[in-house]
Design a protein around this motif. Structure first.
Motif, PDB file in Angstrom:
ATOM      1  N   ASP A  87      -0.535  -4.405  -7.546  1.00 18.73           N
ATOM      2  CA  ASP A  87      -0.456  -2.975  -7.238  1.00 18.73           C
ATOM      3  C   ASP A  87       0.990  -2.495  -7.173  1.00 18.73           C
ATOM      4  OD1 ASP A  87      -3.201  -2.793  -7.150  1.00 18.73           O
ATOM      5  OD2 ASP A  87      -3.324  -2.823  -4.943  1.00 18.73           O
ATOM      6  N   GLN A  88       1.902  -3.416  -6.889  1.00 15.74           N
ATOM      7  CA  GLN A  88       3.326  -3.075  -6.819  1.00 15.74           C
ATOM      8  C   GLN A  88       4.071  -3.525  -8.076  1.00 15.74           C
ATOM      9  OE1 GLN A  88       5.291  -3.873  -3.125  1.00 15.74           O
ATOM     10  NE2 GLN A  88       3.465  -3.475  -1.935  1.00 15.74           N
ATOM     11  N   THR A 130      -2.636  -7.335  -4.371  1.00 14.11           N
ATOM     12  CA  THR A 130      -1.626  -6.552  -3.647  1.00 14.11           C
ATOM     13  C   THR A 130      -0.313  -6.553  -4.410  1.00 14.11           C
ATOM     14  OG1 THR A 130      -2.641  -7.022  -1.501  1.00 14.11           O
ATOM     15  CG2 THR A 130      -0.316  -6.382  -1.483  1.00 14.11           C
TER      16      THR A 130
END
Length: 141
Positions: free
Chosen positions: A77-78, A74
């Motif tokens: 992904d950023q 997660t």
């Protein structure tokens, strides 16, 4: 020097929200996701090592590593890095202890937002962390 933030993470919706909040709100902070494998409590448990109190401890740790891998994905992904830690014990004690010993500036923790009788009956790790933490705590609901 960037801020060091401890993020208790168990893969639940509240912990996912806390991760998202930390990633968005603290773009320059160094984040560490902490998964705590809960160890049974009680009088007799105090005479054993935490890992010895957990049936299938290796399986529990593997689930924890998989959960932390999801958090790392997660963050990636950023475009962010996320350190991870996996410890065994009573979650609220481990979180507060890690915050103190690890030199963290703050804790970002998710909460189910229970109130009243359900909070009293079920307990709340987030509430106990808020009361005992040596560092500021952000509770995300």
């Amino acid at each position: 020097m960037s801020e060091q933030i401890l993020l208790p993470y168990d893969g639940s919706t509240p912990s996912e929200k806390a991760l998202e909040y930390a990633l968005e709100t603290f773009p320059d902070a160094a984040l560490t996701a902490l998964y705590v494998v809960p160890a049974p409590r009680g009088y007799w448990a105090s005479f054993e090592e935490p890992e010895d109190r957990i049936p299938n401890a290796e399986g529990a740790k593997e689930r924890g590593r998989e959960t932390l891998d999801e958090a790392v994905a997660t963050a990636a992904d950023q475009g962010r890095d996320l350190e991870t830690e996996l410890l065994i014990g009573e979650p609220e004690h481990v979180i507060v202890g890690q915050a103190a010993e690890g030199g963290y500036d703050s804790i970002v923790i998710g909460s189910h937002g229970r109130e009243g009788v359900s909070r009293v009956l079920l307990g709340s790790v987030a509430e106990k962390v808020v009361r005992r933490s040596p560092t500021p705590v952000v509770v995300v609901r």
